[in-house]
Motif scaffolding. Structure first.
Motif, short mmCIF file in Angstrom:
data_model
loop_
_atom_site.label_atom_id
_atom_site.label_comp_id
_atom_site.label_asym_id
_atom_site.label_seq_id
_atom_site.Cartn_x
_atom_site.Cartn_y
_atom_site.Cartn_z
N ASN A 92 -13.34 -1.33 -0.06
CA ASN A 92 -13.08 -2.39 0.92
C ASN A 92 -14.36 -2.76 1.65
N ARG B 290 -2.80 7.45 0.62
CA ARG B 290 -1.84 6.77 -0.25
C ARG B 290 -1.91 7.30 -1.68
N ASN C 148 -7.56 -1.58 -4.77
CA ASN C 148 -8.12 -0.45 -4.03
C ASN C 148 -7.01 0.13 -3.16
N ALA C 149 -7.10 1.41 -2.88
CA ALA C 149 -6.17 2.06 -1.97
C ALA C 149 -6.97 3.00 -1.08
N THR C 150 -6.49 3.20 0.12
CA THR C 150 -7.24 3.99 1.08
C THR C 150 -6.38 5.12 1.63
N SER D 95 -2.32 6.43 -4.85
CA SER D 95 -2.78 5.30 -5.67
C SER D 95 -2.37 5.48 -7.12
N HIS E 254 -6.70 -4.31 3.83
CA HIS E 254 -8.13 -4.52 4.09
C HIS E 254 -8.81 -5.15 2.87
N HIS F 210 0.82 -1.22 0.00
CA HIS F 210 0.00 0.00 0.00
C HIS F 210 0.85 1.27 0.00
N SER G 252 -4.20 -2.66 -0.72
CA SER G 252 -4.72 -2.46 0.63
C SER G 252 -4.79 -3.79 1.35
#
Length: 604
Positions: free
Chosen positions: A462, A440, A435-437, A442, A588, A401, A586
């Protein structure tokens, strides 16, 4: 009828109103009524009090109906919502308050900092690889026959994965028992402390310490949450040994926006006269770590390369794939070796505690024992460079991530996927699930992933599934559903900007692109981009009924309806011999995928 390019800007199946489940029992346990119930329970237990310092491990006062899911739903009330997170960031101006508050919560729970000295702790921080380092270390020392505790974060499928005894997540019954012990003590004392309760991670840290003490572990491997200096795990005063894994840029709003600021935070776990180890770092961050070690009077060493260790059985074999795991393994060898020296299980002299010269001294490579060698080879750490084959679909799962960790992920995936493709009996399609949260970058991660030449790129939040399953373990109240979905659309747009930039690696054919009527792909060859509202719908679309695990769990009965134009795009996935799916961006996301793909990840 909308063309595929237009539908690519929206969601490919309709989100259910139950997209994020909510356990109603959680609300019945909140408020002053909860403490009243505990007082009733105490009166019925003939003087047995929840506030006794070390409660019995055999039984614990428990209210009727207070089962594992009740505990998890109550735990989720401690999650910090987005507005409160912003307040925490503002409070970073007085970061020492974080540790003062943690000590107060610990005492309210019936513990004191000095109790933690009995856990013989190995304390590990870093940006990349700290979890893998902990996993290697725990496996090695468990292989020696020690009873180990292991505290890590985040969890992938169930919260209790964060707290392990002898390598296994603590059982639901024990988790539930210990949870109510600690929650009850804190709830009963909150009125005298302005109604304050510890936030989610603080609570779990206190719970882990309590469990390790109750279960009488020989040692505890403790992974830092974020940073180091002001992380709530840093109330530990006398660890046996500390470590800093590879450093990089992450959590900049909390730790700072330069590698030097981040290194300063990470070096905050150093303790006077407690040996510490690190891996090779960028010059700037290494200088800060050395300065921190000197100021704190902590002896610090740099680990040697893994190939420098002398063995009688050839090169050391690692249970975790990827070249980047080699430095983590070397760090784990030094940690376990030093811990064993203190335990007097090895006869070598302890290294000098004098820092000399302009640089950080190199730790001496030694000959790993057969137990160490086996421990490295036996290490398992789910969701990190993990390969899982379900029928004709092979999943490559890695929770990378950050930009640096994604570089390592790409290197591992290209090597692993090409190896699998050589053994395939026909054409193979590649699918990215991403996916990235948070903060970050992305876009930078997606740019790195372009070189993998995916045939499809699938983006989803997520959210494990669109239909509520009341899986409280994977609820996240720190970000709104709206923000999660908006982030997916932003990622999809970033991919479309980058998807023509990569060149095919040697021996790899160009992507198999479906061009439906109305599709206007960007110039050059690239993967089709699709957005789904949940992890399950993304996996079901990528597998196209060819994953027997998904089918055996009747996941298809819960599948949200897919637009006909999207279903048509999957023709390629039904025609190829095998499908290779990389799930990344991610931890998650990887955890949500494992919930559906690996039944053993949802252990009893």
């Amino acid at each position: 009828m909308k063309g595929p390019a237009q539908s690519g800007r929206g969601f490919l199946c309709s989100p259910s109103p139950g997209m994020v489940c909510c356990c109603s029992r959680m609300w019945r346990l909140r408020g002053s009524g909860f403490a009243a119930l505990f007082r009733q329970q105490k009166q019925a237990s003939n003087g047995a009090t929840l506030l006794s310092k070390y409660s019995s491990t055999k039984t614990a006062p428990q209210l009727p109906g207070m089962e594992y899911q009740d505990a998890i739903c109550t735990l989720n009330t401690l999650q910090t919502n987005a507005s409160a997170l912003e307040q925490v960031r503002r409070e970073r101006g007085n970061p020492q308050f974080q540790l003062v508050a943690m000590r107060s919560f610990l005492e309210r729970a019936g513990l004191v900092v000095e109790d933690l000295d009995n856990l013989n702790i190995i304390h590990v921080t870093g940006t990349k690889g700290k979890g893998s380092t902990c996993a290697f270390t725990e496996q090695i020392l468990r292989s020696y026959g020690f009873r180990t505790g292991f505290y890590s974060s985040p969890h992938l499928v169930e919260v209790r994965e964060r707290i392990r005894i002898n390598g296994q997540p603590i059982g639901k019954q024990l988790f539930t028992k210990y949870f109510w012990q600690i929650y009850g003590r804190l709830d009963e004392t909150k009125e005298a402390h302005s109604g304050s309760m510890p936030a989610y991670f603080r609570f779990l840290t206190i719970l882990a310490f309590h469990i390790f003490l109750q279960e009488k572990v020989d040692l505890a491997v403790v992974e830092v949450g974020i940073g180091g200096a002001y992380d709530c795990t840093n109330i530990i005063k006398k660890p046996w040994v500390c470590a800093v894994s590879s450093l990089g840029i992450d959590h900049t709003q909390i730790l700072g926006d330069t590698i030097e600021k981040i290194a300063w935070q990470k070096g905050g776990i150093f303790k006077p006269e407690v040996p510490a180890f690190t891996v090779k770092q960028p010059e700037e961050s290494m200088a800060v770590l050395k300065q921190r070690a000197t100021e704190i009077e902590c002896p610090l060493w740099v680990c040697p390369e893994l190939e420098d260790y002398q063995t009688d059985c050839g090169p050391l074999q690692l249970g975790l794939a990827g070249q980047h795991q080699r430095s983590n393994a070397s760090l784990a060898l030094q940690l376990s070796h030093t811990w064993l020296q203190r335990r007097r299980l090895q006869n070598q002299n302890f290294p000098s505690t004098t820092l000399e010269g302009p640089g950080v001294p190199l730790a001496t490579p030694f000959t790993p024992s057969p137990i160490m060698t086996k421990g490295l080879a036996d290490t398992v750490w789910a969701g990190r460079t993990q390969t899982l084959k379900n029928g004709e679909v092979t999943y490559f799962l890695d929770g990378a991530h950050t930009t640096r960790s994604m570089q390592a992920c790409v290197s591992w995936f290209q090597e692993a996927a090409v190896r699998c493709e050589r053994n395939a009996s026909g054409p193979v399609a590649r699918v990215l699930v991403f996916n990235a949260t948070g903060e970050r970058d992305s876009a930078a991660m997606l740019k790195l992933l372009v070189q993998c030449q995916f045939d499809f790129a699938v983006f989803c939040p997520n959210i494990t599934e669109a239909i509520a399953s009341c899986n409280a373990d994977q609820q996240n109240f720190n970000v709104s559903v709206e923000n999660m979905l908006r982030r997916c659309l932003d990622n999809e747009r970033s991919w479309r900007r980058h998807h023509g930039a990569g060149d095919s690696p040697p021996g790899r054919r160009g992507p198999l692109l479906i061009r439906d009527a109305g599709l206007s792909p960007a110039p050059g060859r690239g993967a089709e981009a699709l957005v789904f509202p949940c992890i399950l719908s993304a996996l079901q679309w990528a597998a196209q009924g060819r994953d027997p695990v998904l089918l055996s769990r009747d996941a298809d009965k819960r599948e949200a309806p897919v637009k006909p134009s999207v279903a048509a795009k999957a023709a390629l996935l039904r025609e190829v011999r095998e499908i290779h799916v990389l799930v990344t961006g991610s931890l998650h996301l990887v955890g949500g995928a494992l919930k559906h793909l690996d039944p053993s990840s949802c252990s009893k």
